[in-house]
Motif scaffolding. Structure first.
Motif, PDB file in Angstrom:
ATOM      1  N   LEU A  61       0.648  -1.188   0.006  1.00 54.20           N
ATOM      2  CA  LEU A  61       0.078   0.102  -0.051  1.00 54.20           C
ATOM      3  C   LEU A  61       0.915   1.137  -0.015  1.00 54.20           C
ATOM      4  N   GLU A  62       1.822   1.246   0.944  1.00 57.05           N
ATOM      5  CA  GLU A  62       2.717   2.430   0.863  1.00 57.05           C
ATOM      6  C   GLU A  62       3.818   2.690   0.523  1.00 57.05           C
ATOM      7  N   VAL A  63       4.552   1.478  -0.030  1.00 58.29           N
ATOM      8  CA  VAL A  63       5.919   1.472  -0.806  1.00 58.29           C
ATOM      9  C   VAL A  63       5.706   1.086  -1.999  1.00 58.29           C
ATOM     10  N   ALA A  64       5.201   0.179  -2.263  1.00 53.31           N
ATOM     11  CA  ALA A  64       4.727  -0.084  -3.542  1.00 53.31           C
ATOM     12  C   ALA A  64       3.750   0.842  -4.411  1.00 53.31           C
ATOM     13  N   CYS A  65       2.895   1.376  -3.494  1.00 53.73           N
ATOM     14  CA  CYS A  65       1.970   2.115  -3.781  1.00 53.73           C
ATOM     15  C   CYS A  65       0.782   1.732  -4.834  1.00 53.73           C
ATOM     16  N   LEU A  66       0.166   0.413  -4.488  1.00 58.83           N
ATOM     17  CA  LEU A  66      -0.705  -0.131  -5.115  1.00 58.83           C
ATOM     18  C   LEU A  66      -1.995   0.441  -4.434  1.00 58.83           C
ATOM     19  N   ASP A  67      -3.115   0.622  -5.200  1.00 59.67           N
ATOM     20  CA  ASP A  67      -4.407   0.728  -4.593  1.00 59.67           C
ATOM     21  C   ASP A  67      -4.852  -0.404  -3.998  1.00 59.67           C
ATOM     22  N   PRO A  68      -5.559  -0.027  -2.789  1.00 59.18           N
ATOM     23  CA  PRO A  68      -6.375  -1.141  -2.003  1.00 59.18           C
ATOM     24  C   PRO A  68      -7.082  -2.210  -2.766  1.00 59.18           C
ATOM     25  N   LYS A  69      -7.858  -1.653  -3.773  1.00 62.86           N
ATOM     26  CA  LYS A  69      -8.557  -2.803  -4.684  1.00 62.86           C
ATOM     27  C   LYS A  69      -7.572  -3.623  -5.560  1.00 62.86           C
ATOM     28  N   TYR A  70      -6.488  -3.124  -5.808  1.00 67.35           N
ATOM     29  CA  TYR A  70      -5.451  -4.035  -6.565  1.00 67.35           C
ATOM     30  C   TYR A  70      -5.123  -5.211  -5.453  1.00 67.35           C
ATOM     31  N   VAL A  71      -4.694  -4.675  -4.231  1.00 72.15           N
ATOM     32  CA  VAL A  71      -3.851  -5.534  -3.210  1.00 72.15           C
ATOM     33  C   VAL A  71      -4.987  -6.596  -3.052  1.00 72.15           C
ATOM     34  N   GLY A  72      -6.236  -6.202  -2.901  1.00 74.01           N
ATOM     35  CA  GLY A  72      -7.337  -7.234  -2.464  1.00 74.01           C
ATOM     36  C   GLY A  72      -7.552  -8.133  -3.797  1.00 74.01           C
ATOM     37  N   ALA A  73      -7.264  -7.656  -4.936  1.00 73.13           N
ATOM     38  CA  ALA A  73      -7.448  -8.426  -6.115  1.00 73.13           C
ATOM     39  C   ALA A  73      -6.615  -9.337  -6.114  1.00 73.13           C
ATOM     40  N   ILE A  74      -5.169  -9.283  -5.978  1.00 74.01           N
ATOM     41  CA  ILE A  74      -4.174 -10.207  -5.941  1.00 74.01           C
ATOM     42  C   ILE A  74      -4.420 -11.225  -4.902  1.00 74.01           C
ATOM     43  N   GLN A  75      -4.997 -10.852  -3.975  1.00 74.48           N
ATOM     44  CA  GLN A  75      -5.360 -12.012  -2.830  1.00 74.48           C
ATOM     45  C   GLN A  75      -6.355 -13.038  -3.310  1.00 74.48           C
ATOM     46  N   LEU A  76      -7.466 -12.296  -3.794  1.00 67.18           N
ATOM     47  CA  LEU A  76      -8.521 -13.033  -4.237  1.00 67.18           C
ATOM     48  C   LEU A  76      -7.837 -14.052  -5.521  1.00 67.18           C
ATOM     49  N   ILE A  77      -7.378 -13.406  -6.378  1.00 65.83           N
ATOM     50  CA  ILE A  77      -6.725 -14.371  -7.746  1.00 65.83           C
ATOM     51  C   ILE A  77      -5.854 -15.553  -7.125  1.00 65.83           C
ATOM     52  N   GLN A  78      -5.020 -15.032  -6.221  1.00 67.44           N
ATOM     53  CA  GLN A  78      -4.103 -16.197  -5.603  1.00 67.44           C
ATOM     54  C   GLN A  78      -4.611 -17.236  -4.838  1.00 67.44           C
ATOM     55  N   GLY A  79      -6.029 -16.725  -4.247  1.00 67.21           N
ATOM     56  CA  GLY A  79      -6.719 -17.653  -3.540  1.00 67.21           C
ATOM     57  C   GLY A  79      -7.307 -18.642  -4.361  1.00 67.21           C
ATOM     58  N   SER A  80      -7.903 -18.183  -5.427  1.00 69.80           N
ATOM     59  CA  SER A  80      -8.647 -19.046  -6.251  1.00 69.80           C
ATOM     60  C   SER A  80      -7.623 -19.895  -6.968  1.00 69.80           C
ATOM     61  N   PHE A  81      -6.386 -19.478  -7.430  1.00 72.12           N
ATOM     62  CA  PHE A  81      -5.325 -20.383  -7.802  1.00 72.12           C
ATOM     63  C   PHE A  81      -4.756 -21.457  -7.018  1.00 72.12           C
ATOM     64  N   ASP A  82      -4.969 -21.201  -5.578  1.00 72.56           N
ATOM     65  CA  ASP A  82      -4.610 -22.106  -4.835  1.00 72.56           C
ATOM     66  C   ASP A  82      -5.500 -23.211  -4.569  1.00 72.56           C
ATOM     67  N   ALA A  83      -7.026 -23.190  -4.878  1.00 69.18           N
ATOM     68  CA  ALA A  83      -7.864 -23.998  -4.992  1.00 69.18           C
ATOM     69  C   ALA A  83      -7.722 -25.157  -5.824  1.00 69.18           C
ATOM     70  N   PHE A  84      -6.858 -24.940  -6.893  1.00 68.48           N
ATOM     71  CA  PHE A  84      -6.539 -25.658  -7.936  1.00 68.48           C
ATOM     72  C   PHE A  84      -5.301 -26.351  -7.734  1.00 68.48           C
ATOM     73  N   ASN A  85      -4.246 -25.441  -7.227  1.00 71.93           N
ATOM     74  CA  ASN A  85      -2.739 -25.902  -7.195  1.00 71.93           C
ATOM     75  C   ASN A  85      -2.338 -26.546  -6.191  1.00 71.93           C
ATOM     76  N   ASP A  86      -3.054 -26.439  -4.906  1.00 72.59           N
ATOM     77  CA  ASP A  86      -2.432 -27.135  -3.634  1.00 72.59           C
ATOM     78  C   ASP A  86      -2.979 -28.763  -3.718  1.00 72.59           C
ATOM     79  N   PRO A  87      -4.344 -28.835  -4.195  1.00 72.19           N
ATOM     80  CA  PRO A  87      -4.496 -30.234  -4.087  1.00 72.19           C
ATOM     81  C   PRO A  87      -3.781 -31.165  -4.982  1.00 72.19           C
TER      82      PRO A  87
END
Length: 520
Positions: A61-87
């Motif tokens: 948020l405060e060094v890479a200067c990403l908007d909070p919406k982008y940071v939240g999107a990173i988490q959502l996409i990565q979480g969806s990816f994990d649902a396939f990747n981890d099993p």
């Protein structure tokens, strides 16, 4: 010591025997070196979890200067990816057959890419916000794959069947891992502090290089110093291998597992929610950003000091009662953070939170091997990889939930990056943002712990039922050994018959004091 058996082939020229070996001891104790080595391996995940848990969200948020919406999107996409990747990785790990074992090759080959990806995420790049979003998303996904591949927890059920020894092993594993991660997070904080007011990004990059190297070294150290207890020939000797989909169906039909992951999801989600917001809490509510170093030291330090105590409490009173005690204390202390406005009272709450911090990790991790044994009794297969793969999913999902919820709430409340680092709005947050931060570190995490305690109440495996399961597991493994060795003896007879040699075979007991396993 279990009884040994000889599978005897009688033919021309003598009588030969193949020994099945001793039965597994359900009360086997592990050497301290094994527990310490597993703890070093745990630091691979612990360094990432603790350092990123406290600093990554504020960094983005405060060094890479990403908007909070982008940071939240990173988490959502990565979480969806994990649902396939981890099993998938968990299933592949269960099916791995090498001279090094099932889990160790993943440690060997995944540790270096994981270290590189960890270094990458702490680098800022001069690009558009969309390009920076794509870069950090790629780094995050590579870290996610690496953490899944380095499955230290999957080794626990293979090392001992003893109920209390598993609690001890989980305590040592998390304890040593947390000592290393504590050193890492305090070192990281001091490195960043040295660059505050200058080019802060350089400090993050330096820390990323140091601990990316440590992550790789810890993975390789564990590879060289741990030994798996797994016999692939016996495991594969009977029955068809389950497909990935069949494996998933068996996993989620296991009621004990579903409850165990619910416990594990709730606890770390609460902890990560506090970690994620702690720097912002200190900066905007306590008006002292550097105070976060003191809080981290107290929380992580008390967690280490209290861990041996909780290990003994767990062995005295059982896993469920231990979680009730720790969960209740955590809920009260977290709720108090919503009302606290002074550093002194924050320190008191931090002492309580830190002393109970290991509970939401140690107890579910020590429950999971008991759950896996139920599955082995039902399926006849040892599938630690897929179970710990799903456990890793839920650890990552806890991070996803905490950071996504936090960043979307901050965005909705009007948060903007500070002008001092990103050229945004003023360095003071509006009242709506302040209130969101208070809720994120207090009442919401407390509710997650209350929910976790309800799931602990529902968990069906007790110390007594586990002892019975452990005996059944030993019997099942011995049965599979018997089937395997009978098959080998029969193959030998058929081979002799094809060569014109007359013979038969039989199963005979071997006396305990008989050192010679070959009868001439």
């Amino acid at each position: 010591m279990g009884r040994k058996f000889n599978f005897v082939e009688r033919g021309i020229g003598g009588t030969y025997a193949a020994t099945a070996g001793p039965a597994e001891d359900i009360h086997e104790k592990l050497p301290l070196s094994t527990k310490m080595t597993l703890g070093v391996g745990e630091s691979v995940q612990a360094i990432y979890t603790v350092v990123c848990g406290f600093f990554l969200n504020a960094y983005l948020l405060e060094v890479a200067c990403l908007d909070p919406k982008y940071v939240g999107a990173i988490q959502l996409i990565q979480g969806s990816f994990d649902a396939f990747n981890d099993p998938l990785i968990g299933t592949l790990s269960d099916r791995t057959r090498t001279r090094w074992g099932r889990r160790r090759p993943w440690l060997l080959f995944a540790s270096l890419p994981l270290g590189v990806a960890y270094f990458g995420i702490w680098n800022t790049i001069d690009a558009s916000e969309e390009q920076r979003f794509a870069f950090y998303l790629l780094c995050y996904m590579c870290i996610s794959i690496g953490i899944t591949c380095v499955q230290i927890g999957a080794l626990v059920p293979e090392l001992t069947l003893d109920y209390d020894e598993r609690t001890s092993l989980s305590a040592y594993r998390l304890g040593v891992g947390n000592v290393i991660s504590f050193i890492a997070v305090m070192t990281h904080a001091q490195i960043i502090k040295q660059w505050t007011g200058e080019d802060e990004a350089v400090g993050y990059r330096l820390s990323g290089a140091i601990f990316g190297t440590c992550i790789t070294a810890a993975g390789w150290f564990t590879f060289w110093n741990i030994e798996e207890k797994f016999d692939p020939e016996v495991e594969d000797s009977e029955g068809e291998r389950l497909t990935c989909m069949q494996g998933l169906m068996h996993v989620f039909k296991n009621k004990s597992f579903v409850i165990c992951v619910a416990i594990y999801l709730c606890g770390p989600t609460a902890i990560v929610m506090v970690q994620t917001n702690l720097i912002l809490y200190c900066k905007y509510i306590l008006d002292d950003e550097e105070f976060v170093d003191v809080l981290i030291a107290i929380v992580q330090g008390m967690a280490l000091v209290a861990l041996p105590l909780w290990n003994h409490v767990g062995q005295w009173y059982g896993k469920k009662s231990t979680y009730y005690i720790g969960g209740a204390l955590l809920s009260v202390a977290l709720c108090s953070l919503y009302f606290i406005k002074t550093k002194a009272l924050t320190l008191v709450a931090s002492f309580v939170i830190g002393s109970c911090l290991s509970i939401p990790y140690v107890i579910p991790y020590s429950m999971l091997p008991d759950v896996i044994e139920e599955d082995e009794i039902a399926t006849g297969k040892r599938r630690e990889g897929i179970y710990f793969g799903f456990f890793t999913i839920f650890l990552k999902l806890s991070v996803t939930l905490a950071m996504t919820f936090t960043n979307l709430a901050l965005s909705a409340s009007g948060y903007e990056a500070p002008v001092s680092s990103c050229g945004g709005a003023a360095d003071e947050a509006p009242d709506a943002v302040i209130n969101v931060m208070r809720v994120m570190v207090g009442p919401v995490p407390a509710c997650f712990f209350l929910l976790a305690m309800y799931f602990v109440y529902l968990f069906p495996i007790t110390k007594e039922s586990h002892t019975e399961n452990a005996k059944n597991v030993v019997a099942e493994r011995e049965r599979r050994k018997t089937v395997y060795l009978e098959g080998k003896a029969a193959d030998a007879v058929r081979s002799d018959a094809a060569d014109g040699v007359d013979g038969d075979f039989a199963l005979v007991p071997l006396d305990e004091d008989d050192e010679d396993n070959t009868r001439l």
